[in-house]
Structures are given as structure tokens and as C-alpha cells.
Motif scaffolding. Structure first.
Motif, PDB file in Angstrom:
ATOM      1  N   ASN A   4     -12.145 -11.480   3.566  1.00 15.05           N
ATOM      2  CA  ASN A   4     -11.221 -12.037   4.543  1.00 15.05           C
ATOM      3  C   ASN A   4      -9.899 -12.427   3.885  1.00 15.05           C
ATOM      4  O   ASN A   4      -8.822 -12.192   4.433  1.00 15.05           O
TER       5      ASN A   4
ATOM      6  N   ARG B 246      -6.203 -10.912   4.790  1.00 11.60           N
ATOM      7  CA  ARG B 246      -5.105 -11.784   5.220  1.00 11.60           C
ATOM      8  C   ARG B 246      -3.860 -11.607   4.365  1.00 11.60           C
ATOM      9  O   ARG B 246      -2.733 -11.584   4.869  1.00 11.60           O
TER      10      ARG B 246
ATOM     11  N   ILE C 152      -7.861  -8.047  11.068  1.00  7.44           N
ATOM     12  CA  ILE C 152      -6.846  -9.071  11.307  1.00  7.44           C
ATOM     13  C   ILE C 152      -5.617  -8.393  11.886  1.00  7.44           C
ATOM     14  O   ILE C 152      -5.158  -7.362  11.374  1.00  7.44           O
TER      15      ILE C 152
END
Length: 160
Positions: A61, A65, A148
Motif C-alpha cells: 500500500n 501511494r 489507488i
């Protein structure tokens, strides 16, 4: 009848010494404590081994990001975004695959101001269940996927 083999307890009953040992409860709490300790240690090791799965997901993650943020600032999937991706792959020890989806490019793979895009990273985490000494590992692959969505922050002046 042979009275020598007969007793109150019966003909095939265990000798009196064994009977006393079986009914004696001294030290039984130590065995209970040892079994409970073994169960608690096994549970703790299991929980700790599952924490590695969550740590890997958090690292995936984080990588996603950071790459999304670079693309937002650059307004395109540039070499700088790939440099950040490869550097973070080395730092985390992961080898995810990256795809850019849901994007409308203008000239030369550029993303116009306030246009959205989605970066998806996939990774298959090998979780070891058992390591026997005489055979190969017993493991399962846990698929991980992080998507994302970002928005370009760069205005591209288009020439017509």
C-alpha cells in the motif's frame, strides 16, 4: 477355588502399587501448567507469523501511494515514477506488478489537470505453513491487490 488369586477388587485388577500411582494427584498441576504454556506459545507464534502478511500488505500500500503521488505531481507516468517504484521495490523486498488504469491521456502520455487515474499493484505473498526437514515447504500464496486513484495536479498547455 483358588483363593490366592481372588481379592476384593477382582481377579484381573492391577497390583496395588499401580493403583496408588494412578490415584495419586501430586504434580498434576505441573502437567496442566506445561500444557497450557505450550498452547499459549503456539498461539503466539501463529499470531506473529500472520503479522508478516499484514506488514507485507502495508508495504504494498505504501509503495502504491508513493507512486500515485509522483504521478499526480508530474502529470504523467514518467521515468521518475518508475524510479520511485523500483527504489521502493528494493527497499521493501517486494516484487509487485504495476498497472495504470482508468486514464485519459492527452498528448504524449500526459494526464491533464484534474483528470483521474488509477494505479493498481498486485503481489502474491508466499505464506509458509510448515517447513518439514525431509520435504519441500508447505506454503500457500496469498494474493494481494492495492488500487489507488489519483488526480493530476499539472496543467498541460496543449498546442492545436
Amino acid at each position: 477355588m483358588n483363593s490366592r488369586h481372588r481379592s476384593i477388587r477382582g481377579r484381573l485388577s492391577p497390583p496395588m502399587l499401580f493403583q496408588k500411582l494412578l490415584s495419586n494427584r501430586k504434580g498434576s498441576s505441573y502437567f496442566d501448567l506445561m500444557i497450557k504454556t505450550l498452547v499459549v506459545i503456539t498461539l503466539m507464534v501463529t499470531v506473529i507469523s500472520f503479522l508478516s502478511v499484514f506488514t507485507t500488505y502495508l508495504n504494498l500500500n505504501h509503495v502504491c501511494r508513493r507512486v500515485v503521488r509522483v504521478v499526480e505531481l508530474e502529470g504523467q507516468v514518467s521515468d521518475r515514477a518508475y524510479d520511485v517504484f523500483y527504489r521502493l521495490k528494493q527497499q521493501t523486498g517486494l516484487s509487485p506488478e504495476m498497472t495504470v488504469e482508468d486514464v485519459e491521456y492527452c498528448e504524449d502520455q500526459k494526464i491533464q489537470l484534474r483528470d483521474t487515474f488509477t494505479i493498481t499493484m498486485t503481489y502474491s505473498y508466499p505464506f509458509t505453513i510448515f517447513t518439514p526437514s525431509f520435504a519441500p515447504l508447505v506454503e500457500i500464496n496469498i494474493p494481494m491487490r492495492v488500487s489507488i486513484t489519483g488526480m493530476s495536479e499539472k496543467y498541460w498547455k496543449l498546442i492545436d
